[in-house]
Design a protein around this motif. Sequence first.
Motif, PDB file in Angstrom:
ATOM      1  N   PHE A 106     -23.663 -37.929  81.321  1.00 46.89           N
ATOM      2  CA  PHE A 106     -24.091 -39.171  80.679  1.00 46.89           C
ATOM      3  C   PHE A 106     -25.595 -39.189  80.437  1.00 46.89           C
ATOM      4  CE2 PHE A 106     -20.086 -41.017  82.438  1.00 46.89           C
ATOM      5  CZ  PHE A 106     -19.578 -41.503  81.245  1.00 46.89           C
ATOM      6  N   GLN A 107     -26.354 -38.747  81.429  1.00 47.78           N
ATOM      7  CA  GLN A 107     -27.813 -38.832  81.288  1.00 47.78           C
ATOM      8  C   GLN A 107     -28.490 -37.671  81.998  1.00 47.78           C
ATOM      9  OE1 GLN A 107     -29.613 -42.494  82.620  1.00 47.78           O
ATOM     10  NE2 GLN A 107     -31.605 -41.965  81.778  1.00 47.78           N
ATOM     11  N   PHE A 108     -28.915 -36.696  81.215  1.00 49.00           N
ATOM     12  CA  PHE A 108     -29.707 -35.588  81.739  1.00 49.00           C
ATOM     13  C   PHE A 108     -31.149 -36.074  81.888  1.00 49.00           C
ATOM     14  CE2 PHE A 108     -32.402 -31.820  80.972  1.00 49.00           C
ATOM     15  CZ  PHE A 108     -31.995 -31.049  82.052  1.00 49.00           C
ATOM     16  N   TRP A 109     -31.533 -36.290  83.141  1.00 43.96           N
ATOM     17  CA  TRP A 109     -32.887 -36.811  83.423  1.00 43.96           C
ATOM     18  C   TRP A 109     -33.181 -36.610  84.898  1.00 43.96           C
ATOM     19  CZ3 TRP A 109     -34.931 -40.543  86.692  1.00 43.96           C
ATOM     20  CH2 TRP A 109     -36.268 -40.877  86.466  1.00 43.96           C
ATOM     21  N   PRO A 110     -34.410 -36.235  85.246  1.00 44.58           N
ATOM     22  CA  PRO A 110     -35.584 -36.037  84.370  1.00 44.58           C
ATOM     23  C   PRO A 110     -35.490 -34.746  83.563  1.00 44.58           C
ATOM     24  CG  PRO A 110     -36.133 -35.505  86.641  1.00 44.58           C
ATOM     25  CD  PRO A 110     -34.736 -36.085  86.678  1.00 44.58           C
ATOM     26  N   ASP A 111     -36.276 -34.707  82.506  1.00 48.43           N
ATOM     27  CA  ASP A 111     -36.278 -33.558  81.605  1.00 48.43           C
ATOM     28  C   ASP A 111     -37.717 -33.114  81.361  1.00 48.43           C
ATOM     29  OD1 ASP A 111     -35.665 -31.623  79.736  1.00 48.43           O
ATOM     30  OD2 ASP A 111     -35.213 -33.034  78.118  1.00 48.43           O
ATOM     31  N   PRO A 112     -38.409 -32.594  82.392  1.00 50.89           N
ATOM     32  CA  PRO A 112     -39.835 -32.273  82.253  1.00 50.89           C
ATOM     33  C   PRO A 112     -40.112 -31.141  81.273  1.00 50.89           C
ATOM     34  CG  PRO A 112     -38.977 -31.419  84.329  1.00 50.89           C
ATOM     35  CD  PRO A 112     -37.905 -32.292  83.743  1.00 50.89           C
ATOM     36  N   LYS A 113     -39.119 -30.307  81.002  1.00 47.53           N
ATOM     37  CA  LYS A 113     -39.313 -29.186  80.075  1.00 47.53           C
ATOM     38  C   LYS A 113     -38.805 -29.496  78.666  1.00 47.53           C
ATOM     39  CE  LYS A 113     -39.107 -25.734  83.761  1.00 47.53           C
ATOM     40  NZ  LYS A 113     -38.438 -24.491  84.273  1.00 47.53           N
ATOM     41  N   SER A 138     -21.895 -26.556  76.016  1.00 46.97           N
ATOM     42  CA  SER A 138     -23.334 -26.352  75.832  1.00 46.97           C
ATOM     43  C   SER A 138     -24.189 -26.914  76.950  1.00 46.97           C
ATOM     44  CB  SER A 138     -23.781 -26.954  74.496  1.00 46.97           C
ATOM     45  OG  SER A 138     -23.198 -26.261  73.416  1.00 46.97           O
ATOM     46  N   GLY A 139     -23.580 -27.541  77.963  1.00 44.00           N
ATOM     47  CA  GLY A 139     -24.340 -28.020  79.108  1.00 44.00           C
ATOM     48  C   GLY A 139     -24.724 -29.477  79.028  1.00 44.00           C
ATOM     49  N   VAL A 140     -25.153 -30.004  80.173  1.00 40.25           N
ATOM     50  CA  VAL A 140     -25.374 -31.441  80.301  1.00 40.25           C
ATOM     51  C   VAL A 140     -26.530 -31.955  79.455  1.00 40.25           C
ATOM     52  CG1 VAL A 140     -24.322 -31.592  82.593  1.00 40.25           C
ATOM     53  CG2 VAL A 140     -26.759 -31.062  82.389  1.00 40.25           C
ATOM     54  N   ALA A 141     -27.482 -31.107  79.102  1.00 41.48           N
ATOM     55  CA  ALA A 141     -28.600 -31.566  78.280  1.00 41.48           C
ATOM     56  C   ALA A 141     -28.152 -31.932  76.872  1.00 41.48           C
ATOM     57  CB  ALA A 141     -29.688 -30.496  78.211  1.00 41.48           C
ATOM     58  N   VAL A 142     -26.973 -31.463  76.474  1.00 42.13           N
ATOM     59  CA  VAL A 142     -26.458 -31.721  75.131  1.00 42.13           C
ATOM     60  C   VAL A 142     -25.499 -32.906  75.109  1.00 42.13           C
ATOM     61  CG1 VAL A 142     -25.054 -30.724  73.252  1.00 42.13           C
ATOM     62  CG2 VAL A 142     -26.731 -29.309  74.462  1.00 42.13           C
ATOM     63  N   GLN A 143     -24.857 -33.217  76.212  1.00 46.37           N
ATOM     64  CA  GLN A 143     -23.629 -33.989  76.206  1.00 46.37           C
ATOM     65  C   GLN A 143     -23.776 -35.509  76.285  1.00 46.37           C
ATOM     66  OE1 GLN A 143     -21.890 -32.048  79.588  1.00 46.37           O
ATOM     67  NE2 GLN A 143     -21.155 -30.307  78.380  1.00 46.37           N
ATOM     68  N   GLY A 144     -24.957 -36.025  76.503  1.00 47.53           N
ATOM     69  CA  GLY A 144     -25.027 -37.449  76.823  1.00 47.53           C
ATOM     70  C   GLY A 144     -25.990 -38.263  75.986  1.00 47.53           C
ATOM     71  N   VAL A 174     -22.018 -37.022  65.964  1.00 51.97           N
ATOM     72  CA  VAL A 174     -20.623 -37.452  66.094  1.00 51.97           C
ATOM     73  C   VAL A 174     -19.967 -36.780  67.297  1.00 51.97           C
ATOM     74  CG1 VAL A 174     -18.345 -37.333  65.001  1.00 51.97           C
ATOM     75  CG2 VAL A 174     -20.339 -38.047  63.674  1.00 51.97           C
ATOM     76  N   ALA A 175     -20.226 -35.490  67.497  1.00 53.90           N
ATOM     77  CA  ALA A 175     -19.617 -34.774  68.620  1.00 53.90           C
ATOM     78  C   ALA A 175     -20.147 -35.277  69.961  1.00 53.90           C
ATOM     79  CB  ALA A 175     -19.868 -33.274  68.475  1.00 53.90           C
ATOM     80  N   VAL A 176     -21.440 -35.536  70.029  1.00 56.48           N
ATOM     81  CA  VAL A 176     -22.037 -36.011  71.285  1.00 56.48           C
ATOM     82  C   VAL A 176     -21.541 -37.415  71.624  1.00 56.48           C
ATOM     83  CG1 VAL A 176     -24.204 -36.727  72.377  1.00 56.48           C
ATOM     84  CG2 VAL A 176     -24.079 -34.542  71.168  1.00 56.48           C
ATOM     85  N   THR A 177     -21.520 -38.294  70.655  1.00 54.81           N
ATOM     86  CA  THR A 177     -21.075 -39.664  70.943  1.00 54.81           C
ATOM     87  C   THR A 177     -19.584 -39.702  71.267  1.00 54.81           C
ATOM     88  OG1 THR A 177     -20.823 -40.098  68.553  1.00 54.81           O
ATOM     89  CG2 THR A 177     -22.893 -40.773  69.597  1.00 54.81           C
ATOM     90  N   ARG A 178     -18.806 -38.791  70.676  1.00 53.96           N
ATOM     91  CA  ARG A 178     -17.397 -38.694  71.043  1.00 53.96           C
ATOM     92  C   ARG A 178     -17.254 -38.218  72.486  1.00 53.96           C
ATOM     93  NH1 ARG A 178     -13.564 -41.220  71.239  1.00 53.96           N
ATOM     94  NH2 ARG A 178     -14.060 -41.776  69.092  1.00 53.96           N
ATOM     95  N   HIS A 179     -18.115 -37.295  72.891  1.00 49.64           N
ATOM     96  CA  HIS A 179     -18.096 -36.828  74.284  1.00 49.64           C
ATOM     97  C   HIS A 179     -18.425 -37.974  75.235  1.00 49.64           C
ATOM     98  CE1 HIS A 179     -18.309 -33.539  77.293  1.00 49.64           C
ATOM     99  NE2 HIS A 179     -19.166 -34.351  77.891  1.00 49.64           N
ATOM    100  N   ILE A 180     -19.419 -38.770  74.890  1.00 51.28           N
ATOM    101  CA  ILE A 180     -19.782 -39.930  75.713  1.00 51.28           C
ATOM    102  C   ILE A 180     -18.604 -40.880  75.837  1.00 51.28           C
ATOM    103  CG2 ILE A 180     -21.219 -42.010  75.780  1.00 51.28           C
ATOM    104  CD1 ILE A 180     -23.458 -40.333  74.459  1.00 51.28           C
ATOM    105  N   ALA A 181     -17.945 -41.162  74.704  1.00 52.48           N
ATOM    106  CA  ALA A 181     -16.816 -42.103  74.711  1.00 52.48           C
ATOM    107  C   ALA A 181     -15.667 -41.577  75.566  1.00 52.48           C
ATOM    108  CB  ALA A 181     -16.347 -42.363  73.284  1.00 52.48           C
ATOM    109  N   ASP A 182     -15.327 -40.304  75.377  1.00 48.54           N
ATOM    110  CA  ASP A 182     -14.222 -39.728  76.144  1.00 48.54           C
ATOM    111  C   ASP A 182     -14.560 -39.680  77.635  1.00 48.54           C
ATOM    112  OD1 ASP A 182     -12.880 -39.399  73.776  1.00 48.54           O
ATOM    113  OD2 ASP A 182     -13.260 -37.243  73.621  1.00 48.54           O
ATOM    114  N   ASN A 183     -15.802 -39.360  77.932  1.00 44.19           N
ATOM    115  CA  ASN A 183     -16.242 -39.295  79.327  1.00 44.19           C
ATOM    116  C   ASN A 183     -16.177 -40.677  79.979  1.00 44.19           C
ATOM    117  OD1 ASN A 183     -17.002 -37.401  81.218  1.00 44.19           O
ATOM    118  ND2 ASN A 183     -19.192 -37.630  80.854  1.00 44.19           N
TER     119      ASN A 183
END
Length: 349
Positions: A106-113, A138-144, A174-183
Motif C-alpha cells: 500500500f505504501q512504500f515509505w520511507p523512500d530516501p533513494k 515488480s516489487g512494493v515500490a511499484v504497487q501502491g 491503471v495497473a497500479v490502482t487496480r492492484h491497490i483496489a484488489d489488495n
Amino acid sequence: MTRLTLTFLLASSVAASPLMAAPANTVDSQTAEYRKQWHSDILTGYQNLATQGQTLANQAAGYCQAPSPEGFEQTKQAWLEAFLAWQEVRFVDFGPVEQGNRAWQFQFWPDPKNLVARKASYLLKDEAQITPEKVSESGVAVQGFPMAEYLLYDQAFANGEEALPAGRSCKLLVAVTRHIADNGQSLANDWQGFQSNYLGSDQYTDTTIRSAMAGLEILEERRLATPMGLRGNGKRSVYSADAWRSGASLAAMGASVQGIKQSFLPAFSKLLTDRKQSDLVEHIAQQFDEVLANFPEVDRPMAPLLADDNGYKLLQSLYIDVTQLTSLVNDRAAVELGVVRGFNSSDGD
C-alpha cells in the motif's frame, strides 16, 4: 528485521503482563469483548479502504479511456480519498496486513533513494508490456499509493514527454490502482476471516494496544519530527515526509489520528474505564480532540510551513499536541495496563 519477527518479539516481551495473565489455552471473556469491538471497528476501516480503492481504480480507468482535465482532477481526488482511507487503518501492523508485505504494498515509505521515481522511469522506458502481472512482480515500490502519486502529482514527470495521459503511463496508472483496489478488498476479506483467531487469543489485546502505540510514535518521531528537523540530521526537509509530492503529508497525519480515534479508542476507553481509569480516559479523549483541532490550520502542504517561520509555528503546535497524546497513551495508559512497548518498526534493526 522483518515485521513478522518484530511482532513475535513484541508478543514475547509482554507474556506476563496483566492483560495476558490467563493461561494460553483460555480466553478471558472480558478482553474478548474489547477485541470484538476492535475487530468490528477495524473491519469498517478496511471496508472503507476497499471501497475507496475500487473508486480510484474505476476513476483511473475511466480517465485513461477518455482523458480530460476534469477527469485528471477527479482522479487525483480519488487518489487522495483512497490514500487517506489507508492512513486511517495504517496503525494496524499485525494480522492479515502482514501477509505478503501488504502494508508496504500500500505504501512504500520511507523512500530516501527515490526508488519510486526510478522504478517508474524503468517501467515506462522498458519495452515489456505493462500489465497487472508486471506490477505484481515488480516489487512494493511499484504497487501502491506512492507510485500512483508519482504519476499524478510529480512536477518533473508532469512536464515530461511521458506525462499522463501518455499511453504507457496510463497503463501503469491503471495497473497500479487496480492492484491497490484488489489488495484493499482482499485485506478486508481476510480481516473478516481473521475474526475467530483474533477473538480467540488473549495475546491480541496487547498486540492491538501496541499497534496503536507504535502508530502514534511513528507519527510523532518519523512523520512529523524528522521533516521538521527535530530528529535525524536536524534540517527541515519535506522530502523526509510521506506524500510530499501531493502535499498531503499533514492531511495523512490527520487521517491517521482520526483513524486511531475511530477504530482503536472506543474499546481502549472501555478497557481503561473497566480498570477504574475514567479520568485518564477523559484526558486521552480530550487530547485526541486537541490534536485534530490543529488541522483546520495545518491541512495544507507541509513544504511552505517548513520554509516559513510563522508557518513552522503551526507545525510546532501540532507536534506538541501529538507528543502529549503519545505520552498519554504510550506512557500513562500503557503503565496502568502493564503493556510493555518493546520494539517497534521505528526503532530499526
